[in-house]
Scaffold this active site. Structure first.
Site, PDB file in Angstrom:
ATOM      1  N   ASP A  27       0.723  -1.307   0.093  1.00  0.00           N
ATOM      2  CA  ASP A  27      -0.048  -0.012  -0.002  1.00  0.00           C
ATOM      3  C   ASP A  27       0.826   1.376   0.002  1.00  0.00           C
ATOM      4  OD1 ASP A  27      -2.224   1.156   0.025  1.00  0.00           O
ATOM      5  OD2 ASP A  27      -2.708   1.297   2.005  1.00  0.00           O
ATOM      6  N   HIS A  44       2.048   3.541  -8.950  1.00  0.00           N
ATOM      7  CA  HIS A  44       2.075   2.294  -9.370  1.00  0.00           C
ATOM      8  C   HIS A  44       3.477   1.585 -10.131  1.00  0.00           C
ATOM      9  CE1 HIS A  44      -1.820   2.334  -7.665  1.00  0.00           C
ATOM     10  NE2 HIS A  44      -2.206   2.919  -8.521  1.00  0.00           N
ATOM     11  N   LEU A 138      11.083 -20.213  -5.416  1.00  0.00           N
ATOM     12  CA  LEU A 138       9.959 -19.237  -4.794  1.00  0.00           C
ATOM     13  C   LEU A 138       8.612 -19.324  -5.735  1.00  0.00           C
ATOM     14  CD1 LEU A 138       9.303 -16.684  -2.827  1.00  0.00           C
ATOM     15  CD2 LEU A 138       9.837 -15.496  -4.863  1.00  0.00           C
TER      16      LEU A 138
HETATM   17  C1  IPE Z   1      -5.397  -2.736  -0.174  1.00  0.00           C
HETATM   18  O1  IPE Z   1      -5.199  -1.471  -0.514  1.00  0.00           O
HETATM   19  C2  IPE Z   1      -5.460  -3.601  -1.278  1.00  0.00           C
HETATM   20  C3  IPE Z   1      -4.019  -3.800  -2.054  1.00  0.00           C
HETATM   21  C4  IPE Z   1      -2.898  -3.404  -1.555  1.00  0.00           C
HETATM   22  C5  IPE Z   1      -4.273  -4.280  -3.354  1.00  0.00           C
HETATM   23  P1  IPE Z   1      -6.129  -0.212  -0.360  1.00  0.00           P
HETATM   24  O2  IPE Z   1      -5.680   1.066  -0.744  1.00  0.00           O
HETATM   25  O3  IPE Z   1      -7.242  -0.662  -1.400  1.00  0.00           O
HETATM   26  O4  IPE Z   1      -6.871  -0.394   1.061  1.00  0.00           O
HETATM   27  P2  IPE Z   1      -7.857   0.660   1.776  1.00  0.00           P
HETATM   28  O5  IPE Z   1      -8.814   1.271   0.797  1.00  0.00           O
HETATM   29  O6  IPE Z   1      -6.940   1.795   2.212  1.00  0.00           O
HETATM   30  O7  IPE Z   1      -8.503  -0.278   3.010  1.00  0.00           O
HETATM   31  C1  IPE Z   2      -1.574   0.312  -3.386  1.00  0.00           C
HETATM   32  O1  IPE Z   2      -1.327   1.542  -3.300  1.00  0.00           O
HETATM   33  C2  IPE Z   2      -1.828  -0.386  -4.686  1.00  0.00           C
HETATM   34  C3  IPE Z   2      -3.205  -0.881  -5.032  1.00  0.00           C
HETATM   35  C4  IPE Z   2      -4.117  -0.599  -3.978  1.00  0.00           C
HETATM   36  C5  IPE Z   2      -3.576  -1.221  -6.419  1.00  0.00           C
HETATM   37  P1  IPE Z   2      -2.675   2.487  -3.454  1.00  0.00           P
HETATM   38  O2  IPE Z   2      -3.098   2.922  -4.703  1.00  0.00           O
HETATM   39  O3  IPE Z   2      -3.589   2.228  -2.573  1.00  0.00           O
HETATM   40  O4  IPE Z   2      -2.066   3.855  -2.761  1.00  0.00           O
HETATM   41  P2  IPE Z   2      -2.753   4.886  -1.648  1.00  0.00           P
HETATM   42  O5  IPE Z   2      -2.814   4.066  -0.431  1.00  0.00           O
HETATM   43  O6  IPE Z   2      -3.559   5.529  -2.279  1.00  0.00           O
HETATM   44  O7  IPE Z   2      -1.177   5.678  -1.420  1.00  0.00           O
HETATM   45 MG    MG Z   3      -4.090   2.460  -0.232  1.00  0.00          MG
END
Ligand code: IPE
Ligand code: IPE
Ligand code: MG
Length: 256
Positions: A27, A44, A138
């Site tokens: 995240d 990303h 892995l």
């Molecule tokens: C969790 O991250 C899902 C992934 C890392 C793929 P999110 O950014 O979607 O989670 P929330 O919405 O903050 O709980």
């Molecule tokens: C995690 O990063 C990746 C996915 C959920 C695909 P986020 O896109 O949730 O990044 P933040 O949480 O908005 O910083």
């Molecule tokens: Mg996120």
């Protein structure tokens, strides 16, 4: 990360105390980009480099399973433009990594609702699974269009169908029946769950499987997560006492 840096990070680590299975909620990509005044998609893209780094290091350390949360069922509710970008980025990046995965004997697996993934990226992903199917090192388990509640709902349906067909009696349903009906069938439960990006929540991830996982939360945003921090987490894990409901004396008689 080059081989030299990797071997420095892996140096001196007690391999007997390493986890067998590491799961990561990756995240913080969006915030990483926002802080730099960049579009979220750049975060990303940078996150893909971290995936490469941590996969390589896990493989070098001899970890058996690395499970990464790449796209959740709930992430389908993001703006269409971000969803489309992510689908193409994930499939394109994985395809690009195939030679490296093969060179390191890494097998790719996917858990999630592949039917929801658009045909183009889905075919690319299926191709990756096929090309690495013979690898024995892995296992890189990507969670794509995955959520735990989706998985458990599907498992309930599978079990109900078997009962209705007379293949399974209700009294014979046990924990193994449920584990074997999940997308993670055959994969041991994670020893560690890491979440980057600062949030202290599980966001519908591996709810059944993390019953006894050790949790690690870090404020580091996923694109900034590096081998040194991964190593610190693995070292802290090695020092934790896992009791699985027993007493400290039971699991570690020498500490009496
Ligand atoms: C969790 O991250 C899902 C992934 C890392 C793929 P999110 O950014 O979607 O989670 P929330 O919405 O903050 O709980
Ligand atoms: C995690 O990063 C990746 C996915 C959920 C695909 P986020 O896109 O949730 O990044 P933040 O949480 O908005 O910083
Ligand atoms: Mg996120």
């Amino acid at each position: 990360m080059n081989e030299q840096q990797n071997s420095n990070i892996a140096e001196g680590i007690n391999r007997n105390l390493l986890p067998r299975h590491v799961a990561i909620i990756m995240d913080g990509n969006g915030r990483w980009a926002k802080r730099r005044g960049l579009p979220r998609s750049d975060g990303h893209a940078e996150g893909v480099n971290t995936v490469r780094r941590i996969t390589r290091l896990s493989s070098d350390l001899g970890i058996d399973y690395l499970t990464l949360y790449a796209f959740s069922t709930e992430n389908w509710n993001r703006p269409k433009e971000e969803v489309d970008t992510l689908m193409h980025l994930i499939s394109w990046a994985l395809e690009r990594e195939i030679p490296e995965l093969l060179a390191n004997n890494v097998r790719m697996l996917i858990i999630g609702d592949l039917d929801r993934i658009p045909e183009g990226p889905r075919n690319v992903l299926l191709g990756c699974l096929e090309k690495t199917a013979h690898c024995t090192g892995l296992r890189l388990v990507l969670s794509l269009s995955y959520s735990s509640r989706w998985e458990i709902t599907e498992a309930a349906k599978k079990i109900a169908r078997r009962v209705a067909a007379g293949e399974l009696s209700i009294d014979n349903i046990d924990e193994a029946t449920i584990s074997d009906s999940l997308a993670t069938k055959g994969i041991p439960d994670p020893d560690i769950l890491i979440r980057t990006g600062g949030e202290k929540r599980v966001s519908n991830y591996l709810l059944w499987q993390i019953a006894y996982s050790e949790f690690f939360f870090t404020d580091t945003l996923w694109p900034d997560f590096d081998g040194a921090e991964y190593r610190r987490i693995l070292e802290e894990f090695a020092g934790r006492e896992r009791r699985f409901g027993k007493t400290s004396e039971q699991v570690n008689p020498k500490s009496n």
